[in-house]
Scaffold this motif. Structure first.
Motif, PDB file in Angstrom:
ATOM      1  N   UNK A 139       0.828  -1.203   0.000  1.00 48.02           N
ATOM      2  CA  UNK A 139       0.000   0.000   0.000  1.00 48.02           C
ATOM      3  C   UNK A 139       0.869   1.264   0.000  1.00 48.02           C
ATOM      4  N   UNK A 140       1.881   1.219   0.852  1.00 51.43           N
ATOM      5  CA  UNK A 140       2.766   2.376   0.962  1.00 51.43           C
ATOM      6  C   UNK A 140       3.533   2.600  -0.335  1.00 51.43           C
ATOM      7  N   UNK A 141       4.010   1.498  -0.911  1.00 45.96           N
ATOM      8  CA  UNK A 141       4.748   1.606  -2.158  1.00 45.96           C
ATOM      9  C   UNK A 141       3.876   2.238  -3.234  1.00 45.96           C
ATOM     10  N   UNK A 142       2.638   1.759  -3.328  1.00 42.69           N
ATOM     11  CA  UNK A 142       1.722   2.277  -4.338  1.00 42.69           C
ATOM     12  C   UNK A 142       1.413   3.752  -4.090  1.00 42.69           C
ATOM     13  N   UNK A 143       1.224   4.077  -2.824  1.00 42.69           N
ATOM     14  CA  UNK A 143       0.928   5.464  -2.470  1.00 42.69           C
ATOM     15  C   UNK A 143       2.092   6.377  -2.840  1.00 42.69           C
ATOM     16  N   UNK A 144       3.302   5.928  -2.494  1.00 38.63           N
ATOM     17  CA  UNK A 144       4.499   6.693  -2.837  1.00 38.63           C
ATOM     18  C   UNK A 144       4.620   6.894  -4.335  1.00 38.63           C
ATOM     19  N   UNK A 145       4.299   5.826  -5.068  1.00 36.98           N
ATOM     20  CA  UNK A 145       4.392   5.909  -6.520  1.00 36.98           C
ATOM     21  C   UNK A 145       3.435   6.963  -7.061  1.00 36.98           C
ATOM     22  N   UNK A 197       7.128   6.163 -14.150  1.00 37.89           N
ATOM     23  CA  UNK A 197       7.812   5.849 -12.894  1.00 37.89           C
ATOM     24  C   UNK A 197       7.807   4.346 -12.676  1.00 37.89           C
ATOM     25  N   UNK A 198       8.969   3.794 -12.430  1.00 39.76           N
ATOM     26  CA  UNK A 198       9.024   2.380 -12.078  1.00 39.76           C
ATOM     27  C   UNK A 198       9.554   2.244 -10.657  1.00 39.76           C
ATOM     28  N   UNK A 199       9.194   1.150 -10.037  1.00 37.90           N
ATOM     29  CA  UNK A 199       9.505   0.991  -8.616  1.00 37.90           C
ATOM     30  C   UNK A 199      10.415  -0.212  -8.405  1.00 37.90           C
ATOM     31  N   UNK A 200      11.379  -0.028  -7.554  1.00 37.81           N
ATOM     32  CA  UNK A 200      12.194  -1.153  -7.106  1.00 37.81           C
ATOM     33  C   UNK A 200      12.071  -1.210  -5.608  1.00 37.81           C
ATOM     34  N   UNK A 201      11.833  -2.393  -5.104  1.00 33.15           N
ATOM     35  CA  UNK A 201      11.674  -2.481  -3.653  1.00 33.15           C
ATOM     36  C   UNK A 201      12.812  -3.241  -3.033  1.00 33.15           C
ATOM     37  N   UNK A 202      13.270  -2.698  -1.939  1.00 34.96           N
ATOM     38  CA  UNK A 202      14.312  -3.380  -1.191  1.00 34.96           C
ATOM     39  C   UNK A 202      13.838  -3.533   0.234  1.00 34.96           C
ATOM     40  N   UNK A 203      14.712  -4.070   1.028  1.00 37.45           N
ATOM     41  CA  UNK A 203      14.377  -4.410   2.400  1.00 37.45           C
ATOM     42  C   UNK A 203      13.574  -3.306   3.107  1.00 37.45           C
ATOM     43  N   UNK A 204      14.238  -2.167   3.295  1.00 40.19           N
ATOM     44  CA  UNK A 204      13.465  -1.090   3.909  1.00 40.19           C
ATOM     45  C   UNK A 204      13.681   0.209   3.169  1.00 40.19           C
ATOM     46  N   UNK A 205      13.832   0.075   1.873  1.00 41.92           N
ATOM     47  CA  UNK A 205      13.828   1.294   1.075  1.00 41.92           C
ATOM     48  C   UNK A 205      13.174   1.047  -0.272  1.00 41.92           C
ATOM     49  N   UNK A 206      12.651   2.125  -0.815  1.00 42.51           N
ATOM     50  CA  UNK A 206      11.981   2.055  -2.100  1.00 42.51           C
ATOM     51  C   UNK A 206      12.759   2.950  -3.058  1.00 42.51           C
ATOM     52  N   UNK A 207      13.005   2.442  -4.236  1.00 41.13           N
ATOM     53  CA  UNK A 207      13.645   3.277  -5.237  1.00 41.13           C
ATOM     54  C   UNK A 207      12.640   3.527  -6.362  1.00 41.13           C
ATOM     55  N   UNK A 208      12.374   4.783  -6.604  1.00 49.65           N
ATOM     56  CA  UNK A 208      11.514   5.153  -7.727  1.00 49.65           C
ATOM     57  C   UNK A 208      12.404   5.639  -8.847  1.00 49.65           C
ATOM     58  N   UNK A 209      12.271   4.998  -9.977  1.00 48.93           N
ATOM     59  CA  UNK A 209      13.083   5.422 -11.108  1.00 48.93           C
ATOM     60  C   UNK A 209      12.197   6.104 -12.138  1.00 48.93           C
ATOM     61  N   UNK A 210      12.517   7.327 -12.449  1.00 49.05           N
ATOM     62  CA  UNK A 210      11.727   8.082 -13.415  1.00 49.05           C
ATOM     63  C   UNK A 210      12.380   7.943 -14.779  1.00 49.05           C
ATOM     64  N   UNK A 211      11.587   7.572 -15.760  1.00 48.10           N
ATOM     65  CA  UNK A 211      12.131   7.431 -17.105  1.00 48.10           C
ATOM     66  C   UNK A 211      11.377   8.324 -18.071  1.00 48.10           C
ATOM     67  N   UNK A 212      12.093   8.745 -19.075  1.00 47.43           N
ATOM     68  CA  UNK A 212      11.477   9.563 -20.105  1.00 47.43           C
ATOM     69  C   UNK A 212      11.241  10.977 -19.630  1.00 47.43           C
ATOM     70  N   UNK A 213      10.627  11.777 -20.488  1.00 49.60           N
ATOM     71  CA  UNK A 213      10.387  13.168 -20.110  1.00 49.60           C
ATOM     72  C   UNK A 213      11.665  13.987 -20.197  1.00 49.60           C
ATOM     73  N   UNK A 214      11.553  15.219 -19.774  1.00 47.13           N
ATOM     74  CA  UNK A 214      12.736  16.073 -19.838  1.00 47.13           C
ATOM     75  C   UNK A 214      13.518  15.863 -18.547  1.00 47.13           C
ATOM     76  N   UNK A 215      14.538  15.049 -18.621  1.00 52.76           N
ATOM     77  CA  UNK A 215      15.183  14.743 -17.354  1.00 52.76           C
ATOM     78  C   UNK A 215      16.048  15.885 -16.832  1.00 52.76           C
ATOM     79  N   UNK A 216      16.466  16.776 -17.726  1.00 51.40           N
ATOM     80  CA  UNK A 216      17.255  17.915 -17.239  1.00 51.40           C
ATOM     81  C   UNK A 216      16.442  18.764 -16.271  1.00 51.40           C
ATOM     82  N   UNK A 253      11.089   4.537   6.310  1.00 49.28           N
ATOM     83  CA  UNK A 253      11.449   3.881   5.062  1.00 49.28           C
ATOM     84  C   UNK A 253      12.268   4.866   4.251  1.00 49.28           C
ATOM     85  N   UNK A 254      13.358   4.408   3.732  1.00 44.68           N
ATOM     86  CA  UNK A 254      14.167   5.299   2.909  1.00 44.68           C
ATOM     87  C   UNK A 254      13.588   5.324   1.504  1.00 44.68           C
ATOM     88  N   UNK A 255      13.541   6.506   0.944  1.00 39.28           N
ATOM     89  CA  UNK A 255      13.018   6.642  -0.405  1.00 39.28           C
ATOM     90  C   UNK A 255      14.095   7.267  -1.279  1.00 39.28           C
TER      91      UNK A 255
END
Lengths: 76, 268
Positions: free
Chosen positions: B115-121, B137-156, B185-187
């Motif tokens: 739930x938290x992961x989805x909410x964060x996303x 946005x794609x999500x990677x989950x680890x033990x007690x941290x979530x990594x959100x990876x943003x792809x595409x768009x104007x990354x600058x 939780x580390x984000x």
């Protein structure tokens, strides 16, 4: 822009119903006035103003697209 | 039996450097005895004595070092491609290991709630969409941290000047996510491997500055960085025996300083 700040502020505070954002548009700059419940003031400002700073940074990124400036003010 | 050679120069350090050049070795790795410390005399005029060292050369040693010249063998820098492939792995390897240890002591790590992961996303998406269109946005989950990876768009635009915007997004999302539950939780929010690139740059900068500090013999100050960046530099330079790092100042003005350590008289 207004919705974005509204959304962020609402997710940050304890009483989301008391959040209101008004937009004062100018020629070059837009001023967003954020009002929250008194107890939530600290939450939207943050330690050393970090949260407010973060919101302003995001705002400037958003408004740079429209080649405008946006100022966020938190009203007590 | 090790062969010995003698080198003389103005100071021990200079003599070591000279020996390093002659023998194609890293000055730090040279085994040596000091015959004379040398002195600059009075005003560098009267009683000038040169420093003299005796260097032991092991026949095998030399060859070994020859393959790794002094400038490169200091650090094991990760090649860029490798780093990019292992976004998550690299994070765990180099950066979060000490942290992870602490956390396992505190609590038996439970997996992060769906739930938290989805909410964060959802939060990340809302913010990112306002800044730039067609970013996903794609999500990677680890033990007690979530990594959100943003792809595409104007990354600058998403990254901002010196990563300020990215940092702001990360800070807000972390705050929002952690508001709901007691356990922290580390984000992490990353834009197409930007965090890795930045770490690489920091490591390079740290290596270069440490070398300069050692060469010049004076402390070096690194410019204004956030806590996370300083941590990378601290951890990276921990392996380097020739320098010591410390953060000085408070808040916005906090700087990282690299001090050269005084060389030991003899190294065995």
């Amino acid at each position: 822009m207004r919705e974005l700040i509204h959304y962020i502020a609402q997710t940050l505070v304890d009483s989301p119903d008391d959040v209101s954002v008004s937009e004062v548009e100018g020629n070059m700059t837009t001023v967003l006035e954020l009002k929250v419940a008194k107890d939530d003031l600290g939450k939207v400002i943050g330690k050393q103003g970090r949260t407010a700073q973060a919101m302003r940074t995001i705002l400037s990124a958003v408004s740079s697209k429209a080649k405008k400036r946006t100022v966020l003010e938190i009203i007590e | 039996m090790p062969k010995t050679m003698e080198f003389t120069a103005k100071s021990i350090e200079k003599a070591l450097e000279l020996a390093g050049q002659k023998l194609d070795m890293n000055p730090d790795d040279i085994k040596h005895d000091i015959i004379s410390y040398g002195s600059s005399g009075i005003f560098g005029l009267v009683g000038v004595k040169k420093a003299k060292i005796r260097v032991f050369i092991k026949p095998g040693d030399n060859k070994e070092k020859r393959s790794a010249p002094p400038t490169e063998n200091l650090k094991d820098m990760q090649p860029r491609e490798h780093a990019k492939n292992l976004v998550a792995a690299a994070f765990q390897d180099t950066e979060y290991q000490p942290k992870a240890k602490e956390e396992t002591i505190e609590d038996k790590s439970e997996p992060v709630d769906d739930e938290i992961v989805a909410f964060g996303k959802q939060v990340v998406e809302t913010i990112v969409k306002k800044i730039s269109e067609n970013a996903s946005v794609s999500v990677q989950r680890h033990k007690d941290k979530i990594i959100y990876n943003v792809e595409g768009g104007q990354n600058a635009v998403l990254i901002g000047k010196r990563g300020h915007t990215l940092e702001a997004i990360q800070y807000l999302v972390e705050k929002i996510v952690n508001k709901k539950n007691a356990k922290r939780i580390r984000v992490l929010v990353d834009v197409e491997g930007y965090l890795d690139t930045r770490r690489e740059n920091l490591v390079k900068l740290a290596t270069r500055s440490a070398q300069k500090a050692k060469r010049v013999g004076k402390p070096m100050t690194l410019g204004q960085m956030n806590a996370h960046d300083r941590r990378i530099v601290h951890l990276h330079l921990k392996k380097d025996n020739g320098v010591r790092t410390q953060s000085i100042g408070e808040g916005y003005y906090r700087r990282l300083m690299i001090f050269p350590k005084k060389r030991k008289k003899t190294k065995n």
